[in-house]
Design a protein around this motif. Structure first.
Motif, mmCIF file in Angstrom:
data_model
loop_
_atom_site.group_PDB
_atom_site.id
_atom_site.type_symbol
_atom_site.label_atom_id
_atom_site.label_comp_id
_atom_site.label_asym_id
_atom_site.label_seq_id
_atom_site.Cartn_x
_atom_site.Cartn_y
_atom_site.Cartn_z
ATOM 1 N N THR A 110 0.706 -1.215 0.040
ATOM 2 C CA THR A 110 0.071 -0.061 -0.195
ATOM 3 C C THR A 110 0.920 1.041 0.011
ATOM 4 O O THR A 110 0.522 2.117 -0.728
ATOM 5 C CB THR A 110 -0.933 -0.149 1.329
ATOM 6 O OG1 THR A 110 -1.854 -1.240 1.181
ATOM 7 C CG2 THR A 110 -1.810 1.275 1.067
ATOM 8 N N ARG A 213 -9.684 3.923 8.518
ATOM 9 C CA ARG A 213 -9.902 3.587 7.081
ATOM 10 C C ARG A 213 -10.950 4.599 6.688
ATOM 11 O O ARG A 213 -11.303 4.756 5.562
ATOM 12 C CB ARG A 213 -10.232 2.270 6.957
ATOM 13 C CG ARG A 213 -11.896 1.888 7.455
ATOM 14 C CD ARG A 213 -11.819 0.366 7.244
ATOM 15 N NE ARG A 213 -13.256 -0.224 7.706
ATOM 16 C CZ ARG A 213 -14.190 -0.263 7.043
ATOM 17 N NH1 ARG A 213 -14.350 0.077 5.614
ATOM 18 N NH2 ARG A 213 -15.275 -0.926 7.461
ATOM 19 N N GLU A 417 -8.797 5.335 -1.300
ATOM 20 C CA GLU A 417 -8.846 5.326 -2.697
ATOM 21 C C GLU A 417 -9.917 5.927 -3.433
ATOM 22 O O GLU A 417 -10.086 5.705 -4.482
ATOM 23 C CB GLU A 417 -8.797 3.670 -2.584
ATOM 24 C CG GLU A 417 -7.509 3.010 -2.334
ATOM 25 C CD GLU A 417 -7.970 1.189 -2.879
ATOM 26 O OE1 GLU A 417 -8.202 0.787 -3.914
ATOM 27 O OE2 GLU A 417 -7.498 0.566 -1.939
#
Length: 430
Positions: A110, A213, A417
């Protein structure tokens, strides 16, 4: 005929030229398969050795990843492809050769991918997420324009905090202290008093040292505000808006959802009305689910929101939070002053809160009281108080976090993302 990949269906059985990059390739002794992308989509180009000059076939076999090309060929149907078409290539022309492209088809970590975000955006899955983001934005404008909202742009540099918090980015504004906006809401309230129904869409900033996240330092918010509108009416707008966006993505991003392997059956169910539970009921539900330490008056964290969402197959509103854990401008419930007329909309599948909204205080005396309680007595908030002084009306609004919504609809685990160039606690590059 020069065209784009997204429009090749208009040229079935015709020869076209596409400007593209080579995403990937494979070849046998007599056929080369070129995976091409041009920003509008992805298509396979098939180069058959016996059908093209030798130099064209050798070029196709040896061309490197991310080399830019002009590719000419005949558009034919291909039922094996999700896209439905492929290109029978007759000519390949190199525009610029790419050498040692760092993101290869192998697995990468990542951090490596984030360091190369400027290139990672070219990949098929990242492309799909950005196309879904774009569709959500398009559908947002479509929905609010149809509903007669006026788009108003609040400032990014402000002289005060929207919610009285300390999680702000400070900057010097000549001789004054200024902050990067954490919400356009206060300004949208002023706009609603001028235009009735308004919405904004812009960047917001939170100096919150979080690594979850669900969190970004810079993110985008859609913030509608409505004059002459109570809390119940606002909830209906919220669920209709979210339903409209989800159904628009289902209709217009089928390829992208397929690329991401998204379970669309769960999205098909996202249609108004949405279930609602009160904060009181949410506390009881959490205790039944094993969160025995949660007490009335505490705010919910990610595990709590996920547990609540698991009880429903649609987004769920949690209404009437305690006033003590919500912003100063939220209107108290007239029947119960310790809670406010507000709601958070929790997305299914563990994606957490995507909307926060409330009816705003419209009474001058009560707002003055809130100012004293929250030490907002300086000149920075004078203009906001004046909205209650000159023709105040009942009004409500909400804010939807774009990136969390993109993550939920596209099924992506992390919000990093869902924005082209994410700003995270330890990331300001690229």
């Amino acid at each position: 005929m020069k065209t784009t990949i997204s429009k090749v269906s208009n040229y079935l059985n015709e020869e076209v030229t596409i400007g593209a990059w080579l995403a990937n390739k494979r070849s046998s002794g007599k056929i080369a398969f070129l995976q091409l992308r041009d920003g509008t989509g992805f298509i396979q180009g098939v180069v058959v050795k016996s059908d093209v000059p030798e130099e064209v076939f050798q070029l196709a076999k040896n061309v490197t990843q991310e080399t830019s090309l002009y590719v000419t060929g005949k558009v034919v149907e291909d039922t094996r492809s999700p896209f439905g078409y492929e290109l029978q290539v007759t000519n390949v022309e190199v525009i610029h050769e790419s050498v040692d492209y760092p993101i290869t088809p192998k697995e990468h970590g990542t951090e490596f991918l984030m360091d190369h975000r400027h290139l990672w955006l070219r990949s098929k899955k990242q492309h799909a997420v950005m196309k879904i983001r774009n569709e959500i934005i398009r559908a947002t404008y479509d929905f609010f324009n149809k509903e007669d909202f006026v788009k108003i742009d609040p400032p990014i540099l402000t002289g005060s905090s929207a919610e009285g918090t300390t999680e702000l980015f400070h900057t010097k504004y000549f001789e004054e202290e200024a902050y990067l906006s954490q919400s356009g809401q206060l300004y949208m309230e002023a706009a609603a008093m001028a235009f009735g129904k308004v919405f904004s869409f812009g960047p917001t900033f939170r100096a919150e040292k979080s690594k979850t996240r669900r969190h970004l330092i810079e993110f985008w918010m859609i913030e509608p505000e409505m004059a002459f509108t109570n809390h119940e009416e606002s909830l209906k707008v919220q669920e209709e808006y979210v339903s409209y966006v989800v159904q628009s993505v289902l209709e217009n991003c089928q390829l992208e959802l397929g690329t991401l392997e998204r379970d669309i059956e769960k999205l098909k169910n996202v249609k108004a009305p949405f279930p609602r539970i009160s904060y009181d009921e949410a506390i009881e539900l959490l205790k039944e689910k094993g969160f025995t330490d949660i007490e009335w008056g505490e705010d919910f964290g990610a595990p709590h929101e996920t547990a609540i969402a698991e009880s429903f197959d649609k987004p769920v509103f949690i209404t009437n939070y305690p006033a003590a854990i919500k912003a100063f401008y939220m209107k108290p419930d007239p029947n119960r002053s310790e809670v406010v007329l507000c709601a958070d909309l929790i997305a299914p599948e563990g994606y957490g809160e995507i909307i926060g909204g409330s009816q705003r205080i419209d009474d001058l005396e009560l707002m003055e009281q809130r100012y004293e309680e929250h030490n907002l007595t300086g000149d920075a908030y004078k203009w906001y108080l004046e909205l209650r002084k000159y023709g105040s009306v009942p009004h409500s609004g909400f804010g939807l976090g774009l990136e969390r919504t993109v993550a939920w609809i596209s099924g992506v685990e992390h919000v990093r993302e869902t924005i082209p160039f994410p700003r995270l606690l330890n990331r300001l590059y690229p």
